[in-house]
Write a protein that holds these residues in place. Sequence first.
Motif, PDB file in Angstrom:
ATOM      1  N   ALA A 123       1.210  -0.847  -0.137  1.00 18.06           N
ATOM      2  CA  ALA A 123      -0.042   0.218   0.634  1.00 18.06           C
ATOM      3  C   ALA A 123       1.040   1.248   0.086  1.00 18.06           C
ATOM      4  O   ALA A 123       1.666   1.197   0.678  1.00 18.06           O
ATOM      5  N   THR A 124       0.411   2.134  -0.610  1.00 23.58           N
ATOM      6  CA  THR A 124       0.808   3.574  -0.587  1.00 23.58           C
ATOM      7  C   THR A 124       0.027   4.692  -0.600  1.00 23.58           C
ATOM      8  O   THR A 124      -0.606   4.650  -0.813  1.00 23.58           O
ATOM      9  N   PHE A 151      12.448   9.101  -1.992  1.00 27.05           N
ATOM     10  CA  PHE A 151      12.414   9.942  -3.508  1.00 27.05           C
ATOM     11  C   PHE A 151      12.958  10.362  -3.390  1.00 27.05           C
ATOM     12  O   PHE A 151      12.840  10.899  -4.963  1.00 27.05           O
ATOM     13  N   VAL A 152      13.871  10.425  -2.601  1.00 23.86           N
ATOM     14  CA  VAL A 152      15.124  12.251  -3.331  1.00 23.86           C
ATOM     15  C   VAL A 152      16.325  11.243  -4.343  1.00 23.86           C
ATOM     16  O   VAL A 152      16.575  11.916  -5.430  1.00 23.86           O
ATOM     17  N   ALA A 153      16.764  10.452  -3.564  1.00 18.10           N
ATOM     18  CA  ALA A 153      18.053   9.905  -4.450  1.00 18.10           C
ATOM     19  C   ALA A 153      17.464   8.465  -5.321  1.00 18.10           C
ATOM     20  O   ALA A 153      17.995   7.566  -5.672  1.00 18.10           O
ATOM     21  N   GLN A 154      15.929   8.013  -5.254  1.00 17.32           N
ATOM     22  CA  GLN A 154      15.368   7.391  -6.172  1.00 17.32           C
ATOM     23  C   GLN A 154      14.615   7.762  -7.172  1.00 17.32           C
ATOM     24  O   GLN A 154      14.283   8.715  -7.311  1.00 17.32           O
ATOM     25  N   LEU A 198      15.855  13.951 -12.176  1.00 18.42           N
ATOM     26  CA  LEU A 198      14.314  13.099 -13.309  1.00 18.42           C
ATOM     27  C   LEU A 198      14.715  12.339 -14.017  1.00 18.42           C
ATOM     28  O   LEU A 198      15.658  11.767 -14.142  1.00 18.42           O
ATOM     29  N   PRO A 199      14.062  11.179 -13.999  1.00 15.94           N
ATOM     30  CA  PRO A 199      12.856  10.942 -13.129  1.00 15.94           C
ATOM     31  C   PRO A 199      12.418  10.430 -12.158  1.00 15.94           C
ATOM     32  O   PRO A 199      13.408  10.226 -11.502  1.00 15.94           O
ATOM     33  N   ARG A 200      11.412  10.791 -11.396  1.00 21.40           N
ATOM     34  CA  ARG A 200      11.096  11.076  -9.740  1.00 21.40           C
ATOM     35  C   ARG A 200       9.550   9.959  -9.691  1.00 21.40           C
ATOM     36  O   ARG A 200       9.004  10.670 -10.398  1.00 21.40           O
ATOM     37  N   GLY A 201       9.390   9.453  -8.682  1.00 16.14           N
ATOM     38  CA  GLY A 201       8.223   8.905  -8.292  1.00 16.14           C
ATOM     39  C   GLY A 201       8.030   9.351  -7.227  1.00 16.14           C
ATOM     40  O   GLY A 201       7.823  10.517  -6.412  1.00 16.14           O
ATOM     41  N   ILE A 202       6.379   9.267  -6.721  1.00 16.85           N
ATOM     42  CA  ILE A 202       5.513   9.300  -6.043  1.00 16.85           C
ATOM     43  C   ILE A 202       5.060   8.563  -5.197  1.00 16.85           C
ATOM     44  O   ILE A 202       5.352   7.491  -5.404  1.00 16.85           O
ATOM     45  N   GLY A 203       4.901   9.033  -3.935  1.00 19.12           N
ATOM     46  CA  GLY A 203       3.929   8.542  -3.122  1.00 19.12           C
ATOM     47  C   GLY A 203       4.703   7.738  -1.945  1.00 19.12           C
ATOM     48  O   GLY A 203       5.747   6.717  -1.803  1.00 19.12           O
ATOM     49  N   SER A 204       5.275   8.914  -1.109  1.00 18.39           N
ATOM     50  CA  SER A 204       6.396   8.929  -0.453  1.00 18.39           C
ATOM     51  C   SER A 204       5.841   7.736   1.318  1.00 18.39           C
ATOM     52  O   SER A 204       7.367   7.357   1.674  1.00 18.39           O
ATOM     53  N   ASP A 205       4.599   7.915   1.793  1.00 18.34           N
ATOM     54  CA  ASP A 205       4.251   6.813   2.513  1.00 18.34           C
ATOM     55  C   ASP A 205       3.927   5.475   1.896  1.00 18.34           C
ATOM     56  O   ASP A 205       2.895   5.881   1.019  1.00 18.34           O
ATOM     57  N   VAL A 206       4.558   4.451   2.274  1.00 21.15           N
ATOM     58  CA  VAL A 206       4.752   3.236   2.027  1.00 21.15           C
ATOM     59  C   VAL A 206       4.606   1.600   2.691  1.00 21.15           C
ATOM     60  O   VAL A 206       5.364   2.489   4.327  1.00 21.15           O
ATOM     61  N   ALA A 207       3.766   1.035   2.588  1.00 22.24           N
ATOM     62  CA  ALA A 207       3.385   0.002   3.573  1.00 22.24           C
ATOM     63  C   ALA A 207       4.268  -1.847   2.710  1.00 22.24           C
ATOM     64  O   ALA A 207       3.491  -2.090   1.435  1.00 22.24           O
ATOM     65  N   GLY A 208       5.299  -2.029   2.873  1.00 22.47           N
ATOM     66  CA  GLY A 208       5.118  -3.348   2.456  1.00 22.47           C
ATOM     67  C   GLY A 208       6.073  -4.533   3.288  1.00 22.47           C
ATOM     68  O   GLY A 208       5.973  -4.423   4.074  1.00 22.47           O
TER      69      GLY A 208
END
Length: 149
Positions: free
Chosen positions: A42-43, A95-98, A61-71
Amino acid sequence: MSAVTSRTVRFHATGEPADVLVEETTEIPDPPAGRVRVRVAATGLNPADWELCRGFMPGTLPRGIGSDVAGTVDAVGEGVTDVTVGDLVFGSSDFVAQPSSGAADFAILRNWFRMPEGLDSITAATLPMVVTTASGRSTSWTSSPARLS
């Protein structure tokens, strides 16, 4: 360990989220030292995710969204000793380095907590930014009279 193929939602240019976000497939690398990779269950999406798309905290860039994660932990970086592969966790994506983030099949986390018994992944994915914000705010409460207005 080895990189894994993942679907991800990310942006290659800044702008309005509806205009710049795309779903695509990319490789999620092995986690670097002090990080873990999780299979995302879940994100949580926050206003900060939309602001990243608009250029807040500019980065590569590119960058992703969804900083809060469970898994579920899929791989651990060097020096990580508090979790192992197969553990359920929730936390903040790197999210900054990936080039990808939590809105993906796999994500690299920069900080995490073990999932307490009774906490489901969807609820857990709503917590990281809220808890971080509250803990930062509560620090200022201790240095001056508490005021909630």
